[in-house]
Design an enzyme around this catalytic site. Sequence first.
Site, PDB file in Angstrom:
ATOM      1  N   HIS A 121       0.856  -1.185   0.000  1.00 19.28           N
ATOM      2  CA  HIS A 121       0.000   0.000   0.000  1.00 19.28           C
ATOM      3  C   HIS A 121       0.892   1.234   0.000  1.00 19.28           C
ATOM      4  O   HIS A 121       2.107   1.146   0.185  1.00 19.28           O
ATOM      5  CB  HIS A 121      -1.004  -0.007   1.159  1.00 19.28           C
ATOM      6  CG  HIS A 121      -0.410   0.062   2.524  1.00 19.28           C
ATOM      7  ND1 HIS A 121      -0.891   0.870   3.519  1.00 19.28           N
ATOM      8  CD2 HIS A 121       0.639  -0.588   3.061  1.00 19.28           C
ATOM      9  CE1 HIS A 121      -0.183   0.712   4.606  1.00 19.28           C
ATOM     10  NE2 HIS A 121       0.755  -0.164   4.357  1.00 19.28           N
ATOM     11  N   ASP A 198       5.740  -4.783   7.211  1.00 13.54           N
ATOM     12  CA  ASP A 198       4.543  -3.980   7.429  1.00 13.54           C
ATOM     13  C   ASP A 198       3.481  -4.924   7.995  1.00 13.54           C
ATOM     14  O   ASP A 198       2.917  -5.744   7.268  1.00 13.54           O
ATOM     15  CB  ASP A 198       4.107  -3.369   6.100  1.00 13.54           C
ATOM     16  CG  ASP A 198       2.726  -2.714   6.169  1.00 13.54           C
ATOM     17  OD1 ASP A 198       2.112  -2.727   7.243  1.00 13.54           O
ATOM     18  OD2 ASP A 198       2.280  -2.212   5.123  1.00 13.54           O
ATOM     19  N   GLN A 201      -1.886  -5.323   8.632  1.00 11.57           N
ATOM     20  CA  GLN A 201      -3.011  -6.252   8.508  1.00 11.57           C
ATOM     21  C   GLN A 201      -2.753  -7.587   9.198  1.00 11.57           C
ATOM     22  O   GLN A 201      -3.685  -8.347   9.438  1.00 11.57           O
ATOM     23  CB  GLN A 201      -3.332  -6.492   7.022  1.00 11.57           C
ATOM     24  CG  GLN A 201      -3.768  -5.252   6.269  1.00 11.57           C
ATOM     25  CD  GLN A 201      -5.073  -4.663   6.796  1.00 11.57           C
ATOM     26  OE1 GLN A 201      -5.909  -5.358   7.365  1.00 11.57           O
ATOM     27  NE2 GLN A 201      -5.247  -3.352   6.620  1.00 11.57           N
ATOM     28  N   LYS A 224      -6.056  -1.272  14.284  1.00 11.27           N
ATOM     29  CA  LYS A 224      -6.366  -2.522  13.576  1.00 11.27           C
ATOM     30  C   LYS A 224      -6.158  -3.731  14.481  1.00 11.27           C
ATOM     31  O   LYS A 224      -6.190  -4.867  14.032  1.00 11.27           O
ATOM     32  CB  LYS A 224      -5.524  -2.617  12.308  1.00 11.27           C
ATOM     33  CG  LYS A 224      -5.922  -1.505  11.320  1.00 11.27           C
ATOM     34  CD  LYS A 224      -5.136  -1.512  10.052  1.00 11.27           C
ATOM     35  CE  LYS A 224      -5.617  -0.328   9.195  1.00 11.27           C
ATOM     36  NZ  LYS A 224      -4.926  -0.193   7.931  1.00 11.27           N
ATOM     37  N   CYS A 362      -5.693   2.448  -1.285  1.00  7.11           N
ATOM     38  CA  CYS A 362      -4.319   2.983  -1.099  1.00  7.11           C
ATOM     39  C   CYS A 362      -3.273   2.066  -1.734  1.00  7.11           C
ATOM     40  O   CYS A 362      -2.183   1.870  -1.166  1.00  7.11           O
ATOM     41  CB  CYS A 362      -4.002   3.202   0.379  1.00  7.11           C
ATOM     42  SG  CYS A 362      -5.067   4.438   1.139  1.00  7.11           S
TER      43      CYS A 362
END
Length: 405
Positions: A121, A198, A201, A224, A362
Amino acid sequence: MSCFDVMSFRQHFVFFSTQPDWVYLDNAATMHKPAAVIEAISHFYQTENSNVHRGAHSISQLATQSYEAARTTVANFINAKQREEVIFTSGTTAALNQLAFGLMHTVLQAGDRVLLTQLEHHANIVPWQLHCQRHGVIIDVVPLTKNNQLDLSAYTALLALKPKVVSFCHVSNVLGHIQPAQEMIAQAKRVGAITVVDGAQSVVYQQPDMQQLDCDFYAFSGHKLYGPTGIGVLYGKLSLLQQLTPIFAGGEMIEHVSFDHSSFNQLPFRLEAGTPNIAGAIGLGAAIKWLQSFDTSQLQKHKLLLLQHFYNGLSAIKGIDILSSPVHNAGIVTFNVIAEHHVDVAELLNQQQIAVRAGQHCAMPLFSYIKQKGAVRCSLAAYNTIDDVNQCLLALEQAMEILTA
């Protein structure tokens, strides 16, 4: 079949009693917050509200204790070796910007290479791009296979170019596909690269273990992980955090200042300039403690059950182009209704109180690569139910009837 009691779990979230008619499937954007998190933040503002670290009074000391306890909670949750390896940021984007800025000059020089993937993203593309272009650092990109999975053969081939930094998402925020992070990190280390994961998620899908992953840096956002917005974490191995040039300068991150020279504080404060998001950190700590009161393997099994049910239902509807694969998927299904605009589909779902997301999420380079203008994204959480999935599928069929009438 999962034995997870989803209705009991769902009762921890006030949102579902105040908005009982909504089906919320926009969890990849942000999760709802359990009462434990809301109460922790409220408690701080009602009883301990004060600035941290240097207050000459007991209330400040209470606030400092709660803030630093949250750091310890995060460090234990991700199995960091030391609590000083946890830097509080405003989120994943801030953490990745700190890395791209902080590694430039100290590690990255003109002619060096940074390896990203086609799944990233914008927050894991633009910060690197901004600094790499300015300083002559080359960015390489790992392509995808025909079924939109990361091409691991190409990854291996690009590692042969000996990148100084390898940065990739553990879970794609568009497709939900899970990368084999541990294997990718081990490969990158064999060519001497610094590894950045990253975890925006993945942190809610599978409890991350820094010592097992052995990555150099890991970034995630609190909101998240059932926590509040505006708080996140940059994990880094201590020796590498010490190499980062701070992106922000000011109070708390300094040791001594004169108009001729400034020296910096010790970690973690060296990378936390200014008043931190105290309530946010306390809320994140509360979210982690609350989450740890459940069997996370059961939460994961329930989510996978929802994913398979949704994927099967979607596959049975004619005229749907599913971009996600159900294999190695953390609970995100992205699709299009053939010949219809994704925004129209999402709006018709919204009119039936089904909350989804539409657009490019994104990730413009990914959509350009797969030759799609955008897509509808449904992302599942442990508090969703089979009935939620069925309602979404029914609403989608009704939306398609309207669009094709």
